[in-house]
Write a protein that holds these residues in place. Structure first.
Motif, PDB file in Angstrom:
ATOM      1  N   LEU A 197       0.839  -1.192   0.000  1.00 25.38           N
ATOM      2  CA  LEU A 197       0.000   0.000   0.000  1.00 25.38           C
ATOM      3  C   LEU A 197       0.877   1.247   0.000  1.00 25.38           C
ATOM      4  CD1 LEU A 197      -2.762  -1.081   2.550  1.00 25.38           C
ATOM      5  CD2 LEU A 197      -2.540  -1.613   0.107  1.00 25.38           C
ATOM      6  N   ASP A 198       0.535   2.203  -0.847  1.00 26.49           N
ATOM      7  CA  ASP A 198       1.306   3.450  -0.907  1.00 26.49           C
ATOM      8  C   ASP A 198       1.114   4.258   0.375  1.00 26.49           C
ATOM      9  OD1 ASP A 198       2.142   2.747  -3.433  1.00 26.49           O
ATOM     10  OD2 ASP A 198       0.569   3.881  -4.454  1.00 26.49           O
ATOM     11  N   VAL A 199      -0.086   4.208   0.911  1.00 25.82           N
ATOM     12  CA  VAL A 199      -0.399   4.844   2.199  1.00 25.82           C
ATOM     13  C   VAL A 199      -1.039   3.784   3.080  1.00 25.82           C
ATOM     14  CG1 VAL A 199      -1.703   6.633   3.386  1.00 25.82           C
ATOM     15  CG2 VAL A 199      -0.769   7.088   1.106  1.00 25.82           C
ATOM     16  N   PRO A 200      -0.519   3.546   4.280  1.00 28.54           N
ATOM     17  CA  PRO A 200      -1.075   2.486   5.146  1.00 28.54           C
ATOM     18  C   PRO A 200      -2.546   2.718   5.471  1.00 28.54           C
ATOM     19  CG  PRO A 200       1.038   3.272   5.987  1.00 28.54           C
ATOM     20  CD  PRO A 200       0.626   4.232   4.905  1.00 28.54           C
ATOM     21  N   ILE A 201      -3.224   1.626   5.751  1.00 29.44           N
ATOM     22  CA  ILE A 201      -4.588   1.688   6.268  1.00 29.44           C
ATOM     23  C   ILE A 201      -4.590   0.993   7.635  1.00 29.44           C
ATOM     24  CG2 ILE A 201      -5.641   1.664   3.978  1.00 29.44           C
ATOM     25  CD1 ILE A 201      -6.310  -1.315   4.423  1.00 29.44           C
ATOM     26  N   ALA A 202      -5.686   1.099   8.352  1.00 28.89           N
ATOM     27  CA  ALA A 202      -5.843   0.348   9.597  1.00 28.89           C
ATOM     28  C   ALA A 202      -7.066  -0.542   9.451  1.00 28.89           C
ATOM     29  CB  ALA A 202      -6.005   1.296  10.779  1.00 28.89           C
ATOM     30  N   VAL A 203      -6.929  -1.797   9.827  1.00 27.44           N
ATOM     31  CA  VAL A 203      -8.042  -2.751   9.799  1.00 27.44           C
ATOM     32  C   VAL A 203      -8.335  -3.160  11.237  1.00 27.44           C
ATOM     33  CG1 VAL A 203      -8.824  -5.019   9.033  1.00 27.44           C
ATOM     34  CG2 VAL A 203      -7.408  -3.601   7.508  1.00 27.44           C
ATOM     35  N   ASP A 204      -9.503  -2.788  11.712  1.00 30.08           N
ATOM     36  CA  ASP A 204      -9.866  -3.031  13.112  1.00 30.08           C
ATOM     37  C   ASP A 204      -8.782  -2.522  14.058  1.00 30.08           C
ATOM     38  OD1 ASP A 204     -12.300  -4.341  12.459  1.00 30.08           O
ATOM     39  OD2 ASP A 204     -11.183  -6.172  12.000  1.00 30.08           O
ATOM     40  N   GLY A 205      -8.218  -1.374  13.716  1.00 28.48           N
ATOM     41  CA  GLY A 205      -7.215  -0.742  14.566  1.00 28.48           C
ATOM     42  C   GLY A 205      -5.796  -1.236  14.357  1.00 28.48           C
ATOM     43  N   PHE A 206      -5.598  -2.199  13.466  1.00 27.52           N
ATOM     44  CA  PHE A 206      -4.262  -2.744  13.203  1.00 27.52           C
ATOM     45  C   PHE A 206      -3.713  -2.129  11.918  1.00 27.52           C
ATOM     46  CE2 PHE A 206      -1.173  -5.767  11.581  1.00 27.52           C
ATOM     47  CZ  PHE A 206      -0.509  -6.200  12.726  1.00 27.52           C
ATOM     48  N   VAL A 207      -2.519  -1.550  11.982  1.00 31.93           N
ATOM     49  CA  VAL A 207      -1.924  -0.888  10.816  1.00 31.93           C
ATOM     50  C   VAL A 207      -1.507  -1.922   9.780  1.00 31.93           C
ATOM     51  CG1 VAL A 207      -0.028   0.543   9.990  1.00 31.93           C
ATOM     52  CG2 VAL A 207      -1.135   1.071  12.165  1.00 31.93           C
ATOM     53  N   VAL A 208      -1.894  -1.675   8.531  1.00 31.17           N
ATOM     54  CA  VAL A 208      -1.595  -2.595   7.422  1.00 31.17           C
ATOM     55  C   VAL A 208      -0.829  -1.842   6.340  1.00 31.17           C
ATOM     56  CG1 VAL A 208      -2.624  -3.924   5.530  1.00 31.17           C
ATOM     57  CG2 VAL A 208      -3.557  -4.115   7.843  1.00 31.17           C
ATOM     58  N   ASN A 209       0.391  -2.314   6.046  1.00 31.94           N
ATOM     59  CA  ASN A 209       1.218  -1.721   4.994  1.00 31.94           C
ATOM     60  C   ASN A 209       1.213  -2.537   3.709  1.00 31.94           C
ATOM     61  OD1 ASN A 209       2.846   0.605   6.360  1.00 31.94           O
ATOM     62  ND2 ASN A 209       2.931  -1.092   7.816  1.00 31.94           N
ATOM     63  N   TRP A 210       0.850  -3.800   3.807  1.00 37.97           N
ATOM     64  CA  TRP A 210       0.862  -4.686   2.642  1.00 37.97           C
ATOM     65  C   TRP A 210      -0.213  -5.755   2.818  1.00 37.97           C
ATOM     66  CZ3 TRP A 210       1.705  -9.617   4.376  1.00 37.97           C
ATOM     67  CH2 TRP A 210       2.414  -9.767   5.577  1.00 37.97           C
ATOM     68  N   ILE A 211      -0.612  -6.367   1.690  1.00 40.31           N
ATOM     69  CA  ILE A 211      -1.633  -7.402   1.713  1.00 40.31           C
ATOM     70  C   ILE A 211      -1.168  -8.574   0.840  1.00 40.31           C
ATOM     71  CG2 ILE A 211      -4.045  -7.993   1.304  1.00 40.31           C
ATOM     72  CD1 ILE A 211      -4.737  -5.060   1.501  1.00 40.31           C
ATOM     73  N   GLU A 212      -1.289  -9.763   1.376  1.00 37.20           N
ATOM     74  CA  GLU A 212      -0.937 -10.983   0.650  1.00 37.20           C
ATOM     75  C   GLU A 212      -2.193 -11.826   0.454  1.00 37.20           C
ATOM     76  OE1 GLU A 212       1.920 -13.831  -1.049  1.00 37.20           O
ATOM     77  OE2 GLU A 212       1.828 -11.658  -0.711  1.00 37.20           O
ATOM     78  N   SER A 213      -2.438 -12.255  -0.794  1.00 32.87           N
ATOM     79  CA  SER A 213      -3.601 -13.050  -1.147  1.00 32.87           C
ATOM     80  C   SER A 213      -3.214 -14.518  -1.272  1.00 32.87           C
ATOM     81  CB  SER A 213      -4.199 -12.556  -2.471  1.00 32.87           C
ATOM     82  OG  SER A 213      -5.216 -13.417  -2.938  1.00 32.87           O
ATOM     83  N   LYS A 214      -3.911 -15.393  -0.537  1.00 34.99           N
ATOM     84  CA  LYS A 214      -3.656 -16.826  -0.604  1.00 34.99           C
ATOM     85  C   LYS A 214      -4.977 -17.540  -0.916  1.00 34.99           C
ATOM     86  CE  LYS A 214       0.696 -16.576   0.676  1.00 34.99           C
ATOM     87  NZ  LYS A 214       1.755 -16.756  -0.360  1.00 34.99           N
ATOM     88  N   ALA A 215      -5.108 -18.023  -2.140  1.00 33.00           N
ATOM     89  CA  ALA A 215      -6.332 -18.716  -2.546  1.00 33.00           C
ATOM     90  C   ALA A 215      -6.230 -20.185  -2.154  1.00 33.00           C
ATOM     91  CB  ALA A 215      -6.568 -18.562  -4.046  1.00 33.00           C
ATOM     92  N   LEU A 216      -6.207 -20.416  -0.835  1.00 34.86           N
ATOM     93  CA  LEU A 216      -6.097 -21.766  -0.296  1.00 34.86           C
ATOM     94  C   LEU A 216      -6.488 -21.759   1.173  1.00 34.86           C
ATOM     95  CD1 LEU A 216      -3.283 -21.231   1.361  1.00 34.86           C
ATOM     96  CD2 LEU A 216      -2.198 -21.963  -0.723  1.00 34.86           C
ATOM     97  N   PHE A 217      -6.466 -22.944   1.786  1.00 39.21           N
ATOM     98  CA  PHE A 217      -6.740 -23.063   3.214  1.00 39.21           C
ATOM     99  C   PHE A 217      -5.425 -23.012   3.973  1.00 39.21           C
ATOM    100  CE2 PHE A 217      -7.120 -25.521   7.117  1.00 39.21           C
ATOM    101  CZ  PHE A 217      -8.256 -24.972   7.694  1.00 39.21           C
ATOM    102  N   GLY A 218      -5.385 -22.199   5.026  1.00 43.63           N
ATOM    103  CA  GLY A 218      -4.156 -22.060   5.799  1.00 43.63           C
ATOM    104  C   GLY A 218      -4.120 -22.991   6.998  1.00 43.63           C
TER     105      GLY A 218
END
Length: 282
Positions: A197-218
């Protein structure tokens, strides 16, 4: 068409029951997998399919071996059985007798006939095989292998790309600007998340700088592999982030030390109400 249904984290009890039933299988064919799906019809198809895929791959690592001797033996088994019968399930029964998937049995068998490069071509196009009976059996075997056939590989790659595009669409809808893997690699990064992310966001109060997509079960083994090879590197370079396991994840992952510290886990892109965006006032 992507499944828009939100998947919840899975309890270890349910996961253990799936493993228990999987360990009872005597075949790794499509039919055997379908029988397992019937026993867990309440679990989303994509979730169960991803779990089965991981379990099959781990089982094959334990029992599948490559060698000219084994390839020769597999071919001899094929010749012996086809002298007396020509059923549509010849390759499936041979694979079951060796405790491996149909595609892996076929790959090994063909290595007794062709060069490695030609084997790869024949697996993708059985019409290249001169022996028409063998070509037919190879085709049937491949079509009955959900995990190791070239068709299965293409499907898995396509699903992964579709969910990355879905995530990209979600970011654009909220005007969240980002740099994707191609841009990051052009800047010299060797290991990159799907979206920085060029500018961070917060998700439920947690700062997020990047996002990883996993199309599977962890599950735990899968997650620890990603943690070692990717996620720690992302955290070291870019700070905290978000990992989306679109097909769900084992709920015990939430108790691991890195989750909610280095990154958070979700099974879908967060709702707008749960996101705080930092806007620069001009």
């Amino acid at each position: 068409m992507l499944d828009e249904t939100e998947v919840k984290p899975m309890s270890y009890k349910v996961y253990a029951s799936i493993i228990g039933e999987f360990n009872k299988l005597t075949s790794y064919s499509r039919k055997a997998e379908n029988e397992l799906r019937k026993k867990f019809a309440d679990i989303p198809s994509a979730t169960l399919g991803s779990i089965i895929s991981s379990l099959v791959q781990r089982a094959m690592k334990q029992c599948y071996r490559k060698s000219p001797i084994i390839s020769s033996r597999y071919y001899e088994f094929y010749e012996e059985i086809t002298k007396v019968e020509h059923g549509d399930d010849v390759m499936l029964r041979l694979a079951d007798s060796q405790g491996i998937s149909p595609a892996l049995y076929i790959r090994s068998l063909l290595q007794n006939v062709y060069t490695t490069s030609m084997v790869k071509k024949c697996l993708k196009d059985s019409t290249l095989i001169k022996d028409k009976d063998l070509a037919y059996q190879v085709f049937l075997g491949m079509m009955n292998d959900n995990q190791y056939s070239p068709y299965a590989d293409i499907i898995k790659q396509s699903i992964g790309l579709e969910y990355e595009l879905r995530l990209e669409r979600e970011l654009k809808l909220l005007n969240i600007t980002f740099s994707d893997e191609n841009i990051l690699r052009s800047r010299g990064y060797d290991k990159t998340p799907d979206f920085k992310l060029d500018v961070p966001i917060a998700v439920d109060g947690f700062v997020v700088n990047w996002i990883e997509s996993k199309a599977l079960f962890g599950d735990m083994e899968t997650h620890l592999g990603y943690l070692k090879d990717q996620l720690i590197c992302y955290w070291n370079r870019f700070g905290p982030g978000l990992v989306i396991y679109w097909f769900g994840y084992l709920e015990t992952l939430n108790n691991t030390p890195e989750v909610n510290n280095m990154f958070i886990l979700r099974t879908k892109f967060p709702e707008k109400a749960n996101i705080t965006q930092y806007k620069i006032e001009l």
